[in-house]
Design a protein around this motif. Sequence first.
Motif, mmCIF file in Angstrom:
data_model
loop_
_atom_site.group_PDB
_atom_site.id
_atom_site.type_symbol
_atom_site.label_atom_id
_atom_site.label_comp_id
_atom_site.label_asym_id
_atom_site.label_seq_id
_atom_site.Cartn_x
_atom_site.Cartn_y
_atom_site.Cartn_z
ATOM 1 N N SER A 1 -12.471 -16.366 -11.372
ATOM 2 C CA SER A 1 -12.199 -15.734 -12.659
ATOM 3 C C SER A 1 -10.701 -15.765 -12.949
ATOM 4 N N PRO A 2 -10.323 -15.656 -14.224
ATOM 5 C CA PRO A 2 -8.889 -15.603 -14.562
ATOM 6 C C PRO A 2 -8.160 -14.484 -13.828
ATOM 7 N N THR A 3 -8.807 -13.321 -13.677
ATOM 8 C CA THR A 3 -8.165 -12.206 -12.973
ATOM 9 C C THR A 3 -7.899 -12.564 -11.523
ATOM 10 N N GLN A 4 -8.881 -13.215 -10.892
ATOM 11 C CA GLN A 4 -8.682 -13.635 -9.503
ATOM 12 C C GLN A 4 -7.572 -14.669 -9.399
ATOM 13 N N MET A 5 -7.514 -15.570 -10.381
ATOM 14 C CA MET A 5 -6.457 -16.575 -10.386
ATOM 15 C C MET A 5 -5.077 -15.924 -10.472
ATOM 16 N N LEU A 6 -4.960 -14.929 -11.349
ATOM 17 C CA LEU A 6 -3.678 -14.265 -11.504
ATOM 18 C C LEU A 6 -3.277 -13.512 -10.236
ATOM 19 N N GLU A 7 -4.247 -12.855 -9.628
ATOM 20 C CA GLU A 7 -3.941 -12.136 -8.398
ATOM 21 C C GLU A 7 -3.500 -13.095 -7.300
ATOM 22 N N ASP A 8 -4.161 -14.232 -7.225
ATOM 23 C CA ASP A 8 -3.788 -15.230 -6.228
ATOM 24 C C ASP A 8 -2.400 -15.800 -6.539
ATOM 25 N N LEU A 9 -2.146 -16.067 -7.819
ATOM 26 C CA LEU A 9 -0.838 -16.582 -8.232
ATOM 27 C C LEU A 9 0.267 -15.591 -7.892
ATOM 28 N N PHE A 10 0.008 -14.310 -8.161
ATOM 29 C CA PHE A 10 1.001 -13.284 -7.884
ATOM 30 C C PHE A 10 1.239 -13.162 -6.377
ATOM 31 N N GLY A 11 0.153 -13.240 -5.596
ATOM 32 C CA GLY A 11 0.302 -13.189 -4.145
ATOM 33 C C GLY A 11 1.131 -14.338 -3.613
ATOM 34 N N ARG A 12 0.905 -15.535 -4.164
ATOM 35 C CA ARG A 12 1.685 -16.702 -3.732
ATOM 36 C C ARG A 12 3.164 -16.528 -4.078
ATOM 37 N N ALA A 13 3.422 -15.971 -5.281
ATOM 38 C CA ALA A 13 4.819 -15.737 -5.679
ATOM 39 C C ALA A 13 5.486 -14.752 -4.731
ATOM 40 N N LYS A 14 4.775 -13.692 -4.355
ATOM 41 C CA LYS A 14 5.323 -12.706 -3.436
ATOM 42 C C LYS A 14 5.575 -13.309 -2.057
#
Length: 418
Positions: free
Chosen positions: A310-323
Amino acid sequence: MNSADFKSTIAEGENQGCGPLFRAQNATPKPLKRQLLEAIRAAGTIARVDIAKHLDISPATVTTLATDLIDMGLIAETEIARSSSDSTRGRPRVGLKINGAAAAVIGIKISDRGNSAVLLDLAGKRIGATTLPAPPEQRSTEEIIEEIENLVVATLASAGLDRSHLATVALGIPGMVDFDAGQVIWCPFLTEPDIPLRDMLQQRLGIPVRIDNDANLLAMAELWFGAGRALDNFAVVSIEHGVGIGYVQGHTLQRGGAGHGMELGHMTIQINGALCRCGKRGCLEAYVADYALVREAHTALAHPFVSTTSPTQMLEDLFGRAKDGNEAARAIFSRAGRYLAVGLANVVTMFDPALILLSGDRLRYDYLYAEEVLSEYRDLTQKPGRPPTPVDIHAWGDLIWAQGAGALALDHATERLL
């Protein structure tokens, strides 16, 4: 009574009320009876002599108007405890308060993530609330109306009330809304454009309805319940699935000449730029909203997500990678933050607000308001000899949008009751 004195009077009371603390400026004056009722609601509890000073009218006029409102069942007398600095002995002073049980209103937020509603009494106290899931796909007008009706039924049930208690229902929805006409011009998850939703809902519910853009109602929440109560002007910028703005000037929400301003998210910041969900290119939203970040993630990270993500999961994964230090992921948030800085700078250039409040679910992605973003915003707006416009972060809960709709409903209900 000046602004400082009125705020001090309120601060001494136990119930601090709701609604703008001061009268709207540059607007047609409201009838005195309505001004008096709204001053009582803003204060929570207040003595007649303080109302007279605040409204600049005689105590005799306050007594006459208050007697009418008491007879109508809209306000009641109450005791006001004396302050610690008051050396006068004797019984507590007699003041006035809103009779909350006189009427109830419902404020609703409809979105593509979830639907929520709050039930407020006439004093602005929350007496019920409901949150229901929203379908992730596009919905028809009839489906939206059914969702709203279900929210009304469930929210009334949460407080043990029925529709006979309701004075007004107000609705916030994303997209372009003509407030005066009660029409949804465009909404990202509705299948049809130009929907006379206010009139359709009034016919279905049998209750007066008001609708507005959801960002406007976030500003209403601040104006009635938050930091904006004592501010002459401020802007609320919301970052959710889209980007919105609500602007208050002279203690009044501004909607523009045609009733459907202001659309910060659809301000063009790049000619022939990225495609926005509204169909145009180069909108601010097309670089800052969550669907824009997901699109960038697909490109920059070489499609690292499976089709069922889902888009929400994608964003959470993207944010985790950035962190975790992923440079491509960090660059996506950094780019979005720079565009947001430009958008905020444009708000200051156009409106010169005393304060900008950033709000919305996406504020948990702190790269969007990191110090480098705010620093770039300050560089874009800095004028010699004056400080930059302050930016505060207000990460309210989901019900704040419905609470703002409740404020709109209270405003309309007050007009009708008087």
